[in-house]
Design an enzyme around this catalytic site. Structure first.
Site, PDB file in Angstrom:
ATOM      1  N   ASN A  35       0.861  -1.191   0.000  1.00 48.08           N
ATOM      2  CA  ASN A  35       0.000   0.000   0.000  1.00 48.08           C
ATOM      3  C   ASN A  35       0.898   1.241   0.000  1.00 48.08           C
ATOM      4  O   ASN A  35       1.659   1.464   0.937  1.00 48.08           O
ATOM      5  CB  ASN A  35      -0.905  -0.050   1.241  1.00 48.08           C
ATOM      6  CG  ASN A  35      -1.861   1.122   1.286  1.00 48.08           C
ATOM      7  OD1 ASN A  35      -1.468   2.246   1.010  1.00 48.08           O
ATOM      8  ND2 ASN A  35      -3.112   0.865   1.624  1.00 48.08           N
ATOM      9  N   THR A  93      -8.550   3.848   8.247  1.00 51.61           N
ATOM     10  CA  THR A  93      -9.770   3.034   8.219  1.00 51.61           C
ATOM     11  C   THR A  93      -9.867   2.212   9.502  1.00 51.61           C
ATOM     12  O   THR A  93      -9.109   1.265   9.692  1.00 51.61           O
ATOM     13  CB  THR A  93      -9.751   2.106   6.985  1.00 51.61           C
ATOM     14  OG1 THR A  93      -9.297   2.861   5.868  1.00 51.61           O
ATOM     15  CG2 THR A  93     -11.117   1.552   6.698  1.00 51.61           C
ATOM     16  N   GLU A 148     -11.212  -9.008   2.628  1.00 49.20           N
ATOM     17  CA  GLU A 148      -9.966  -8.613   3.295  1.00 49.20           C
ATOM     18  C   GLU A 148     -10.297  -8.439   4.765  1.00 49.20           C
ATOM     19  O   GLU A 148     -11.141  -7.609   5.128  1.00 49.20           O
ATOM     20  CB  GLU A 148      -9.392  -7.320   2.702  1.00 49.20           C
ATOM     21  CG  GLU A 148      -8.096  -6.944   3.418  1.00 49.20           C
ATOM     22  CD  GLU A 148      -7.289  -5.854   2.719  1.00 49.20           C
ATOM     23  OE1 GLU A 148      -7.493  -5.629   1.510  1.00 49.20           O
ATOM     24  OE2 GLU A 148      -6.459  -5.234   3.407  1.00 49.20           O
TER      25      GLU A 148
END
Ligand code: PXP
Length: 260
Positions: free
Chosen positions: A6, A100, A151
């Site tokens: 990421n 998140t 995920e």
């Protein structure tokens, strides 16, 4: 295990100065050299790090498959549909959060927006993943909705690990609700791992592909990599943090070697 890198945090550094350096595009080539399997980016509604132009350039140029994290906001979904990454991972988004914080709310009344967005992108041959908490209910709901991947959110596990074995509790970023006895943290950590194992098994039975991510680093990933059935980890912050000292290629190689 496959490694999705990421690269949002490279854009975080750029946005700290609101200039054009460092460019996250450069990371895709280094990631490929270092043995990464996928590039992951999150186009947030508030564009706090990755911008539309970054996503377009990354998808057009990436030698690796691109996994684009997104919310169900119709404008964002339209951008994803237009750019057609290999995979879209739906994540919940709150403006005020630092990152998140939890998985998608998979309760029935929240289905309609997700259902619509999911099928809209699926019809464009974009593989769909849902970022969920590691519960049987969430896995079942993901299957019902027609996702190909789940995920599993490892943030709770990572927080517990940092409070139990790291020095987080000694810093001003300590998590107040986890300032508890070490013996309790150990038990909670075992339970968090067991939840991840159980959710993986359950997803496997349903024929869902399983990824996991959030808050994983070079220490806490050791137990996660042992969970049979998890095919892929998406890791960002810890790799980019290490790269400041070691360079990005080495930081990715070291993570890839740990989870291989
Ligand atoms: N997976 C998902 C769905 C995420 O939202 C994030 C954070 O953007 C990550 C993985 C990577 O988390 P971290 O940067 O903590 O490794």
């Amino acid at each position: 295990m496959l490694l999705g890198v990421n690269i949002d945090h490279i854009a975080v550094l750029r946005e700290a100065r609101k200039i054009n350096d460092p460019d996250p595009l450069q990371a895709i080539y280094i990631a490929q050299l270092a043995g990464a399997d996928q590039i992951t980016v999150h186009l947030r509604e508030d564009r706090r790090h990755i911008h539309d132009d970054d996503v377009r350039r990354i998808i057009e140029n990436s030698p690796l498959p691109v996994n684009l994290e997104c919310s169900v906001d119709p404008d964002i979904v339209e951008i994803v549909a237009d750019l057609r990454p290999h995979r879209a991972t739906f994540v919940p988004e709150k403006r005020e959060e630092v990152t998140t914080e939890g998985g998608l709310n998979m309760d029935e009344p929240n289905f309609s927006n997700l259902d619509k967005a999911l099928h809209y992108l699926k019809a464009r041959e974009i593989e769909i993943s849902l970022f969920i908490d590691p519960t049987k209910e969430a896995v079942r709901a993901a299957k019902t909705l027609g996702a190909e991947w789940v995920e599993l959110h490892t943030g709770h596990y990572a927080n517990l690990y940092a409070m139990r074995y790291g020095n987080l509790s000694k810093t001003h970023h300590s998590i107040p609700e986890l300032e508890i006895e070490r013996s309790k943290l150990t038990k909670m950590l075992e339970k968090a791992l067991a939840d991840l194992e159980e959710a993986t098994e359950y997803a496997d039975e349903f024929g869902l592909n399983v990824a996991a991510g959030h808050g994983l680093n070079y220490q806490n990933v050791q137990s996660i990599r042992k969970i049979e059935g998890i095919q892929e980890l998406n890791i960002g912050q810890s790799i980019v943090a290490r790269s400041v000292f070691t360079g990005l290629e080495r930081a990715i190689r070291e993570m890839k070697a740990l989870i291989a």
